[in-house]
Design a protein around this motif. Structure first.
Motif: not given
Length: 274
Positions: A2-6, A61-65, A70-72, A193-199
């Protein structure tokens, strides 16, 4: 994920509603908190590399990604339209700030203000790493305001509208780079989606922002695209084809360390992390 982790996206998410509005706010934040004007005055956009790094790290940046992936939860066409609509407002606003920047510049001691601009970037990098940092650091807008107060020269203020065509073009192109980055992510979202580790990408972007701030502060005197290189490496390291899947344990066979008396399959349903 989730984007909530950013941390940055979470702060904005709590104040706005809707994924598209959230994305627009994240991408427009540098224009709203004064960061983009600070970078204009600091001379960051004087080189092509500076424009590219600013567009990718500040508007992208990472927030946009994180928001896009995760949200759109929309079709690819809808995401593309949303990004283009955001860009239609973002690029003119960036150009408008380039129009007023020379007037602000006339009243500032740029050598002092430039260092505050670098501190702002470092603060954003720290806030990107951890939400707890936000409790101890002032907001970017407050830091920029302090920079204005520390570097202002009221007697040198020249109230005259001077349109610097080159600066205006550089500002618009820089914003367009950020929009183009967001558009590329939206187009590739189904595959990413599913192959990018957002953290991983978030931490890597924070490091890239920190490196990007060093020349602005004056610590590192180089025109080499170090921050861009760090961002590219971060993207490569964030690629995780396995998607973070963990191997499942056979519920019929207890772990070797467990005994017949302390192993209860029903407990697994109540506590799946055990």
């Amino acid at each position: 994920m989730s984007v909530s982790e950013h941390p940055v996206a979470l702060t904005i998410e709590q104040r706005v509603g809707g994924a598209t509005v959230l994305l627009a706010t994240v991408m427009a934040l540098p224009l709203l908190d004064g960061l983009f004007v600070a970078l204009l005055l600091a001379g960051t956009l004087e080189t092509t590399v500076g424009m590219l790094e600013t567009g990718l790290l500040v508007f992208g940046g990472s927030a946009t990604v994180a928001v896009i992936l995760a949200e759109l939860d929309e079709s690819r066409g809808s995401m593309v339209r949303s990004v283009l609509l955001i860009g239609a407002g973002l690029i003119p606003l960036a150009a408008l700030q380039a129009v007023i920047a020379p007037t602000i510049e006339s009243a500032l001691e740029l050598a002092v203000f430039q260092r505050f601009a670098g501190v702002v970037i470092l603060a954003i990098a720290a806030r990107t790493v951890s939400a707890k940092v936000s409790d101890y650091l002032p907001s970017p807008g407050v830091i920029i305001l302090l920079g204005l107060l520390a570097s202002i020269r009221p007697s040198a203020l020249t109230v005259e509208l001077v349109v610097d065509g080159e600066l205006l073009a550089r500002a618009a192109i820089t914003a367009a780079i950020g929009v183009g980055f967001a558009l590329a992510v939206a187009l590739a979202a189904p595959a990413l989606r599913g192959v990018v580790d957002l953290d991983r990408f978030r931490f890597g972007s924070a490091v890239a922002l920190g490196v990007f701030a060093l020349p602005v502060v004056g610590v590192l005197d180089t025109d080499a695209p170090i921050a861009l290189a760090v961002l590219i490496v971060s993207g490569l390291l964030a690629y995780s084809p396995d998607g973070g899947d963990e191997p499942e344990q056979d519920a019929e066979e207890p772990p070797e360390s467990a005994t017949d008396t302390d192993y209860a399959p029903e407990d697994t349903a109540r506590a799946p992390w055990l």
